[in-house]
Design a protein around this motif. Sequence first.
Motif, PDB file in Angstrom:
ATOM      1  N   LEU A 544       0.840  -1.205   0.000  1.00 23.47           N
ATOM      2  CA  LEU A 544       0.000   0.000   0.000  1.00 23.47           C
ATOM      3  C   LEU A 544       0.870   1.248   0.000  1.00 23.47           C
ATOM      4  O   LEU A 544       1.834   1.356   0.757  1.00 23.47           O
ATOM      5  CB  LEU A 544      -0.923  -0.014   1.220  1.00 23.47           C
ATOM      6  CG  LEU A 544      -1.916  -1.195   1.266  1.00 23.47           C
ATOM      7  CD1 LEU A 544      -2.696  -1.172   2.568  1.00 23.47           C
ATOM      8  CD2 LEU A 544      -2.863  -1.148   0.070  1.00 23.47           C
ATOM      9  N   ALA A 582     -11.059   4.775   7.142  1.00 21.61           N
ATOM     10  CA  ALA A 582     -11.003   4.379   5.734  1.00 21.61           C
ATOM     11  C   ALA A 582      -9.705   3.641   5.423  1.00 21.61           C
ATOM     12  O   ALA A 582      -9.708   2.629   4.704  1.00 21.61           O
ATOM     13  CB  ALA A 582     -11.140   5.608   4.836  1.00 21.61           C
ATOM     14  N   LEU A 583      -8.586   4.129   5.978  1.00 21.77           N
ATOM     15  CA  LEU A 583      -7.304   3.475   5.718  1.00 21.77           C
ATOM     16  C   LEU A 583      -7.226   2.128   6.440  1.00 21.77           C
ATOM     17  O   LEU A 583      -6.678   1.161   5.897  1.00 21.77           O
ATOM     18  CB  LEU A 583      -6.144   4.386   6.137  1.00 21.77           C
ATOM     19  CG  LEU A 583      -4.736   3.871   5.825  1.00 21.77           C
ATOM     20  CD1 LEU A 583      -4.601   3.422   4.367  1.00 21.77           C
ATOM     21  CD2 LEU A 583      -3.686   4.931   6.158  1.00 21.77           C
ATOM     22  N   LYS A 586      -9.017  -0.210   4.309  1.00 24.73           N
ATOM     23  CA  LYS A 586      -8.235  -0.520   3.115  1.00 24.73           C
ATOM     24  C   LYS A 586      -7.155  -1.552   3.434  1.00 24.73           C
ATOM     25  O   LYS A 586      -6.936  -2.501   2.673  1.00 24.73           O
ATOM     26  CB  LYS A 586      -7.604   0.758   2.567  1.00 24.73           C
ATOM     27  CG  LYS A 586      -6.826   0.571   1.280  1.00 24.73           C
ATOM     28  CD  LYS A 586      -6.287   1.905   0.766  1.00 24.73           C
ATOM     29  CE  LYS A 586      -5.506   1.722  -0.532  1.00 24.73           C
ATOM     30  NZ  LYS A 586      -4.984   3.018  -1.044  1.00 24.73           N
ATOM     31  N   GLN A 590      -7.025  -5.331   1.951  1.00 19.66           N
ATOM     32  CA  GLN A 590      -5.872  -5.826   1.206  1.00 19.66           C
ATOM     33  C   GLN A 590      -5.415  -7.184   1.742  1.00 19.66           C
ATOM     34  O   GLN A 590      -5.111  -8.101   0.979  1.00 19.66           O
ATOM     35  CB  GLN A 590      -4.721  -4.810   1.298  1.00 19.66           C
ATOM     36  CG  GLN A 590      -3.391  -5.275   0.761  1.00 19.66           C
ATOM     37  CD  GLN A 590      -3.291  -5.200  -0.752  1.00 19.66           C
ATOM     38  OE1 GLN A 590      -4.194  -4.671  -1.399  1.00 19.66           O
ATOM     39  NE2 GLN A 590      -2.217  -5.720  -1.314  1.00 19.66           N
TER      40      GLN A 590
END
Length: 654
Positions: A544, A582-583, A586, A590
């Motif tokens: 990322l 949000a991160l 994410k 992943q």
Amino acid sequence: MTEKPLWRPSQERIEEANLTRFARQAIRDWKLGFNDYPAFYRWTTESPEQFWESVWKFAGVRSSAKGSRVLVDGGRMPGARWYPDARLNFAENLLRRRDASTALVFWGENRVKRRLSHRELYDQVAGIARALRVLGVEPGDRVAAYLPNMPEAISAMLAAASLGATFSTCSPDFGVRGVLDRFGQIAPKVLFAADGYFYNGKRIDSLEKVREIASGLPTLKRVVVVSYVSDRPDLSLVPGAQRFEDFVGEPTGGDIRFEQLPFDHPLYILFSSGTTGVPKCIVHGAGGALLKHLCEQQLHCDIRPGDRVFYFTTLGWMMWNWLASGLASGATLLLYDGSPFIEGGRILFDYADAQGATHLGTSAKFIDAIAKTNVEPAKTHRLERLRTVLSTGSPLAPEGFDFVYRSIKRDVCLSSISGGTDICGCFVLGNPILPVWRGEIQCRALGLKVEVFDENGRSVEEQKGELVCTKPFPSLPLGFWNDPSGEKYRAAYFEKYPGVWTHGDWCELTAHEGMIIYGRSDAVLNPGGVRIGTAEIYRQVEQLEEVVESLVIGQTWPPGEIGDVRVVLFVKLREGLQLDDALVAKIKGQIRENTTPRHVPAKVLQVPDIPRTKSNKIVELAVRNVVHGRPVKNVEALANPEALEHFRNRAELA
């Protein structure tokens, strides 16, 4: 697994390889009835006496006696003895030349550049050896170095080895306590130290630390100070100190008297990282280290006379000892000391280009780091002579393989290697005549019967388990210093599977007979009883763009109970970024999409820094101890011990 390898050697390259010549010669010499690599590897482990005899002959080991016996008590591990009748000298095998060709090139960041010819190196070693003899240094005495990765470090090691003294090192970024934890155990007679060093553009003075270290080592007869950051350092601070030039004296051109010593005479004392207590002092024999390094460098790395070998390392990492052995194969050593990130992260490639490096070695962490920048040597550097890129220190992720071939050089043998301080060499490494498969270490070390054991001690393939070695090999350590009964040594490596070396890596032998390493066994996560290697998570997270680096642990959950664990992931983000929902989503997405739901962390937390050892390895066990409120026994082993505070008493983990 990809269907095609990332790289295949050309037929011409295979024909020119040392390994091809070696294998053909061995097949002729021993009248062997095979002609494929898997059968050749099996022969090296099933007929170790024939194999190591062939390595000795091929590499031209210099000795005053070899004897007819290669291996005694070969069924015992520990306890096997190699070449019990041999007499040789390690330094003599590295100082084969005395001509004007280049032996060592040194860059100290972008400030200092020097070169030593083989003649100059030999003469410098001769001067140091004479001075050590005058001090009464004898076989078995210890000589220590607290130096940058500079020519004087190589010279001091060779001089000590020529006498039969045992050599030990620390890099100058170690603090006083860290050095005394190491050298204090082995009682050196002589200490070589620099007046300072350069790092990231800064001049860092070392003399005050040298004074404190010397005062804590009562066995010292002399402190020899190498001038590096100043022309004439003030030695009044350090009692008994002498300038290197004064200690060595003027070159006299005389021959070195190489003491002829047993094969297992102690050459090096290397130290474990020390993050779980006082560092272990691991004693390595001269013959074993020499033979193993010759095998790895000439056969696995295809190092030839005239090659230029560059490995980014400090004296705090066994890769320095490995690099030094390149002299025995006729290579020029390219030494660098300082930060690898100056000049925008291009300094190592500038050096490799300017000096025509044939072999460039670094850490997986460095490759990961520059992959997240705009450094693309394939576009900015020629790297014409570069044949091999080496990576070690931690598992190189498949994306790291992609970066090397996309952004460094397409036609190169990417040799991800793994082994360690424990054997002063590798269990698995590269191979110039085999293809490179994405994410896989190419092969097992020749002559080492490396297997993967499941939890019942059964050998398995294409299944995760413990990396073990089931037969003795020459570079097994002689033992630990101050462990006369061998109890600590046996407990460290032979307790889990008696008679078998257990290395502590969680790994898998692939269908290509390569190896994937998933992390250290003692850091393996176990949520719900499913064993997960930490590298499996790092691989996903560090793809990322937002994440610079990460560290994952298993936290006992619920707290205070012996039961399940939950996976906790700590992330260091790009400057200016904050971890938000949000991160977190994410990151978890992943991991979930590319692994399994078991891999998904229960918690994702931001930290400003990740603690690491002096050799740049992240310290999962130390963080796990901090999170669980347990003491970290030896913070002096860390390059940045203050980073541990970011993990202490986190409310989110209560």
